[in-house]
Scaffold this motif. Structure first.
Motif, short mmCIF file in Angstrom:
data_model
loop_
_atom_site.label_atom_id
_atom_site.label_comp_id
_atom_site.label_asym_id
_atom_site.label_seq_id
_atom_site.Cartn_x
_atom_site.Cartn_y
_atom_site.Cartn_z
N MET A 37 0.18 -47.06 38.71
CA MET A 37 1.11 -47.30 37.61
C MET A 37 1.80 -48.65 37.79
O MET A 37 1.93 -49.43 36.86
CB MET A 37 2.13 -46.19 37.58
N MET A 38 2.23 -48.94 39.00
CA MET A 38 2.95 -50.19 39.22
C MET A 38 2.02 -51.38 39.01
O MET A 38 2.43 -52.41 38.49
CB MET A 38 3.56 -50.20 40.62
N TYR A 39 0.78 -51.21 39.43
CA TYR A 39 -0.18 -52.28 39.16
C TYR A 39 -0.34 -52.47 37.67
O TYR A 39 -0.36 -53.60 37.17
CB TYR A 39 -1.51 -51.96 39.81
N GLY A 40 -0.43 -51.37 36.95
CA GLY A 40 -0.59 -51.48 35.52
C GLY A 40 0.59 -52.18 34.86
O GLY A 40 0.43 -52.89 33.87
N PHE A 41 1.78 -52.00 35.40
CA PHE A 41 2.96 -52.59 34.77
C PHE A 41 3.26 -53.98 35.25
O PHE A 41 4.19 -54.61 34.76
CB PHE A 41 4.17 -51.69 35.00
N GLY A 42 2.57 -54.49 36.24
CA GLY A 42 2.80 -55.88 36.59
C GLY A 42 2.88 -56.19 38.07
O GLY A 42 3.05 -57.34 38.43
N LYS B 58 -0.40 -55.11 28.23
CA LYS B 58 0.39 -54.25 29.09
C LYS B 58 1.84 -54.67 29.15
O LYS B 58 2.71 -53.91 29.42
CB LYS B 58 -0.22 -54.26 30.49
N LYS B 59 2.10 -55.94 28.86
CA LYS B 59 3.47 -56.43 28.98
C LYS B 59 4.41 -55.71 28.04
O LYS B 59 5.55 -55.48 28.33
CB LYS B 59 3.54 -57.94 28.67
N SER B 60 3.91 -55.36 26.88
CA SER B 60 4.82 -54.81 25.89
C SER B 60 4.65 -53.32 25.75
O SER B 60 4.57 -52.79 24.65
CB SER B 60 4.63 -55.49 24.56
N LYS B 61 4.57 -52.63 26.85
CA LYS B 61 4.38 -51.18 26.78
C LYS B 61 5.53 -50.54 26.04
O LYS B 61 5.38 -49.54 25.37
CB LYS B 61 4.27 -50.62 28.19
N ARG B 119 -6.08 -54.38 34.92
CA ARG B 119 -4.67 -54.02 34.90
C ARG B 119 -4.36 -53.13 33.71
O ARG B 119 -3.61 -52.14 33.82
CB ARG B 119 -3.80 -55.27 34.84
N TYR B 120 -4.94 -53.45 32.58
CA TYR B 120 -4.70 -52.65 31.39
C TYR B 120 -5.24 -51.24 31.59
O TYR B 120 -4.63 -50.26 31.18
CB TYR B 120 -5.37 -53.32 30.19
N GLU B 121 -6.40 -51.15 32.21
CA GLU B 121 -6.96 -49.84 32.47
C GLU B 121 -6.05 -49.02 33.37
O GLU B 121 -5.82 -47.83 33.12
CB GLU B 121 -8.33 -50.02 33.13
N SER B 122 -5.53 -49.64 34.42
CA SER B 122 -4.57 -48.93 35.28
C SER B 122 -3.37 -48.47 34.48
O SER B 122 -2.88 -47.36 34.66
CB SER B 122 -4.07 -49.85 36.39
N PHE B 123 -2.91 -49.33 33.61
CA PHE B 123 -1.75 -49.01 32.80
C PHE B 123 -2.00 -47.79 31.94
O PHE B 123 -1.16 -46.89 31.82
CB PHE B 123 -1.39 -50.22 31.97
N ARG B 124 -3.19 -47.73 31.36
CA ARG B 124 -3.47 -46.62 30.45
C ARG B 124 -3.73 -45.34 31.21
O ARG B 124 -3.31 -44.26 30.81
CB ARG B 124 -4.70 -46.95 29.61
N ARG B 125 -4.46 -45.45 32.30
CA ARG B 125 -4.93 -44.23 32.93
C ARG B 125 -3.93 -43.63 33.89
O ARG B 125 -4.03 -42.45 34.20
CB ARG B 125 -6.22 -44.50 33.70
N SER B 126 -3.02 -44.43 34.39
CA SER B 126 -2.12 -43.87 35.38
C SER B 126 -1.15 -42.92 34.70
O SER B 126 -0.72 -43.14 33.58
CB SER B 126 -1.34 -44.98 36.07
N ALA B 127 -0.84 -41.84 35.41
CA ALA B 127 0.10 -40.88 34.87
C ALA B 127 0.56 -40.00 36.01
O ALA B 127 -0.11 -39.89 37.01
CB ALA B 127 -0.54 -40.03 33.78
N PHE B 128 1.70 -39.40 35.81
CA PHE B 128 2.17 -38.48 36.82
C PHE B 128 1.41 -37.17 36.69
O PHE B 128 1.13 -36.71 35.59
CB PHE B 128 3.66 -38.22 36.64
N GLN B 129 1.12 -36.57 37.82
CA GLN B 129 0.40 -35.30 37.77
C GLN B 129 1.31 -34.20 37.28
O GLN B 129 2.46 -34.07 37.74
CB GLN B 129 -0.11 -34.96 39.17
N LYS B 130 0.78 -33.40 36.38
CA LYS B 130 1.62 -32.37 35.79
C LYS B 130 2.03 -31.33 36.82
O LYS B 130 3.13 -30.81 36.77
CB LYS B 130 0.86 -31.69 34.66
N GLY B 131 1.12 -31.05 37.78
CA GLY B 131 1.45 -30.04 38.79
C GLY B 131 2.63 -30.46 39.62
O GLY B 131 3.56 -29.66 39.86
N ASN B 132 2.61 -31.73 40.07
CA ASN B 132 3.73 -32.20 40.88
C ASN B 132 5.01 -32.24 40.08
O ASN B 132 6.09 -31.92 40.58
CB ASN B 132 3.41 -33.60 41.43
#
Lengths: 127, 210
Positions: A37-42, B58-61, B119-132
């Motif tokens: 996530m941090m990589y994705g944000f910058g 990604k800058k303007s999420k 970087r954009y792919e990381s931005f889109r795909r990263s997410a917190f796990q629902k279980g945690n």
């Protein structure tokens, strides 16, 4: 209270007593996802571990505080509902809109899955 | 189950496979596409990203309007795939997709460098796990049952908060003319600034004995 002195003592005490209070040293919950996530944000592709740990602490505290506040609102009506959270972030438009999207998408997925199940029943009943 | 295919390729393959494999795959395929936004998916090739799902810089999420558009198109594809494959009477769900924005996103996406795309792919795909997240929420509320929408909303809010933190930290670094990876001092300064802006919920009772 034996839990009040310095943090290392209290954290080991809380481990012994089974985490009766929110421990300072908790198992990292979100490390892997946070790095991406941090990589994705910058940040760099490999963020510093201490930075990730700090961000995780901050995020956990943020979620905790937000949830506490939502609970305070929620107990007035009985249960903790999504609307409590939405009320809390009403001022923050990007977050609010994002939450609305996520909820709408979840609804759609639910509908799609339901329709798919109904269709599957039709297929199996025809056989 | 297909994971790393272009959504269009996936749709075609699903139609072919429908006869052979159990009908799980269309739903599964559709689910995968939809869940990319919410769940943590493994890092995959950029085919999935470039395959017609519009993205934003990604800058303007925090500008939600374009994210809305992207989500809309993703939903669109879900419904399209399921309609083609299952021949159900699913009504076309109203999406927030805007053809002009979609076209713009495609143009932007096609011009991404590899670094930007990753970087954009990381931005889109990263997410917190629902279980945690559920564990955390259960610990905070003390109740066993946390409904799904609550978890989803919290994951979304937390991700955006991380975004604000990291972006503000980069701004701080720029002001100090620092370079390289983000250090904890930048995050602390960024957190302080967010608190001043009022974006961080303040505890009514100060936290003691941490």
């Amino acid at each position: 209270m034996s839990n009040t002195p310095a943090t290392p003592a209290s954290s080991s005490k809380s481990k012994a007593t089974g985490n009766s209070q929110p421990p300072e040293k908790r198992k990292p919950l979100f490390q892997k996802e946070l790095q991406h996530m941090m990589y994705g944000f910058g940040d760099e592709p490999n963020p510093l571990p201490e930075t990730v740990a700090l961000v995780e602490d901050i995020v956990v505290e943020y979620v905790t505080d937000l949830t506490h506040k939502a609970q305070e609102i929620g107990t007035k009506r009985g249960r903790l509902l999504v609307d409590d959270f939405l009320y809390l972030i009403r001022k923050d438009l990007p977050k609010l809109n994002r939450c609305r999207e996520l909820l709408a998408m979840q609804e759609e997925l639910k509908q799609a899955r339901k329709a798919f199940d109904v269709d599957e029943e039709k297929i199996t009943s025809l056989d | 189950m297909k994971h790393s295919k272009d959504p269009f390729e996936a749709a075609i393959e699903e139609e072919e496979e429908q006869d052979e494999s159990p009908p799980e795959s269309p739903g599964g395929g559709g689910d995968e596409e939809g869940r990319i936004e919410i769940d943590q998916a493994p890092e995959e090739s950029e085919r999935d990203v470039g395959g017609g799902v519009r993205r934003q810089n990604k800058k303007s999420k925090t500008s939600s309007s374009v994210v809305v558009v992207a989500e809309g198109k993703n939903k669109d594809e879900d419904e399209e795939e399921e309609e083609e494959n299952m021949e159900t009477e699913l009504t076309k769900y109203p999406t927030t997709a805007d053809p002009a924005k979609m076209a713009k996103m495609q143009v932007i996406l096609s011009q991404f460098t590899e670094d930007q795309m990753s970087r954009y792919e990381s931005f889109r795909r990263s997410a917190f796990q629902k279980g945690n997240m559920r564990k955390l929420l259960q610990g905070v509320t003390g109740s066993q049952k946390i409904s799904m929408p609550v978890i989803i909303v919290n994951c979304g809010i937390a991700k955006m908060f991380v975004g604000e933190l990291v972006e503000t930290a980069r701004v701080v670094m720029g002001e100090r003319n620092d370079s390289g990876p983000i250090r904890p001092c930048h995050i602390r300064e960024s957190y302080r600034r967010l608190k001043l802006e009022g974006k961080v919920p303040k505890r009514s009772v100060p936290r003691l004995f941490r």
